[in-house]
Scaffold this active site. Structure first.
Site, short mmCIF file in Angstrom:
data_model
loop_
_atom_site.label_atom_id
_atom_site.label_comp_id
_atom_site.label_asym_id
_atom_site.label_seq_id
_atom_site.Cartn_x
_atom_site.Cartn_y
_atom_site.Cartn_z
N ASP B 49 0.85 -1.20 0.00
CA ASP B 49 0.00 0.00 0.00
C ASP B 49 0.88 1.24 0.00
O ASP B 49 1.92 1.27 0.66
CB ASP B 49 -0.87 0.05 1.26
N HIS B 53 -3.23 5.53 -1.04
CA HIS B 53 -4.40 4.68 -0.81
C HIS B 53 -5.37 5.34 0.19
O HIS B 53 -6.59 5.18 0.08
CB HIS B 53 -3.93 3.32 -0.28
N GLU B 165 0.73 -6.25 2.53
CA GLU B 165 -0.44 -7.10 2.80
C GLU B 165 -0.43 -8.34 1.90
O GLU B 165 0.21 -8.36 0.86
CB GLU B 165 -1.72 -6.29 2.57
#
Lengths: 202, 202
Positions: B49, B53, B165
């Site tokens: 990310d 974002h 992630e």
């Protein structure tokens, strides 16, 4: 290579350009999140070719061994070669078994797609395969051009040698580095875009 | 995570699935080459990310410093935590400034998208930010869930801490490694799929 819709693509073919589309965005107060959908070719920008690019029963890019993609490498200065790199251009560099060689050419000094880009001739590919390299990288979107039957690709990929295309080496001095060439783990595909970094070894 | 059309996607949303389309293929004799077009979300599978974002004026994923994405890291064993990871779960691990911590949870033992995945609470994010980590990774497609206003993301991304992630850590023993977390160099986007590897240090 930076990836964006206006980037250089092979032979400037419009259908090969990446496309970005925002699918979720902030509200007028700036709350929420942004997300984007990306469409791109497996051979976009800096990328790794898999045997499946040339051989119908070849290995997909997800099956390339990480041990080949990560480890020591050497950047060779080939900026003096005007067209096709020949075995005679490589011989003075003393290429050894197990090496990953990155070919720095005058391609790295140019922006945009050049149809007369410097490439690796079939004879030079056979030379490198004979030396037993584990990978070859070049600073062009293709490792060869205008060779009927794609003998450079076939020689390298047919022996399980990693082929790395679309490098940018303009700011990289020739010499030894630690390479991490990491293609997206796209299952069963012919190639994948990759982020590639060199780490200086002290 | 392996990337393919049937892979787990966030909340099982169909529009988030990757799509593959062959654009060029071998002829009946097996001559020619195969090429493929890929369509996928920036938050597909293992991904990084960027501040953009969560923040409309945030940094894009192409601007994340390589020094944060490549270097030493530590895998922490949090497989005993059933729901939200709290500061008290992290405190015994002695997290230090500059560390990149990867949170191994019971998510790594499951296949498919689990709506009750283990996540990092806002309090634990503040704890890690206070310790001055350079990055945090987790083995879920999101680092948080069900927290209005996304405080975990805001705390980490607002301080320039890398958020990784969609890791898969099932086969990875806790301990120290050398990390290469390499997102595609997508210019100006909110996130990017990444290939992430751990190298054992001897």
């Amino acid at each position: 290579m930076p990836i964006h819709p206006g980037m250089p693509v092979y032979r400037n073919r419009e259908e090969k350009r990446p496309a970005f589309a925002v699918t979720r965005d902030f509200d007028a107060q700036g709350a929420g999140v942004r997300e984007t959908r990306v469409s791109l070719d497996t051979h976009t920008g800096t990328h790794v070719d898999a045997p499946l690019h040339l051989f119908p029963d070849g290995t997909g890019v997800d099956r390339l061994p990480l041990e080949a993609l990560v480890g020591p490498c050497r950047v060779l200065d080939l900026t003096g070669v005007p067209g096709g790199i020949r075995a005679a251009d490589l011989a003075p560099h003393g290429v050894r078994a197990g090496e990953f060689v990155l070919l720095k050419t005058r391609n790295s000094l140019r922006e945009g797609f050049d149809p007369s880009f410097v490439y690796l001739t079939a004879g030079a590919a056979a030379f490198l395969a004979g030396r037993g390299v584990r990978g070859v990288g070049i600073d062009a979107l293709g490792i060869e051009r205008d060779q009927p039957g794609h003998p450079t690709h076939r020689t390298l990929l047919g022996r399980g040698i990693v082929v790395l295309e679309g490098l940018r080496l303009g700011t990289v001095p020739p010499g030894e580095y630690w390479l991490a060439a990491l293609p997206l783990r796209l299952i069963g595909l012919d190639a994948a875009p990759a982020r590639v970094v060199l780490v200086e070894m002290r």
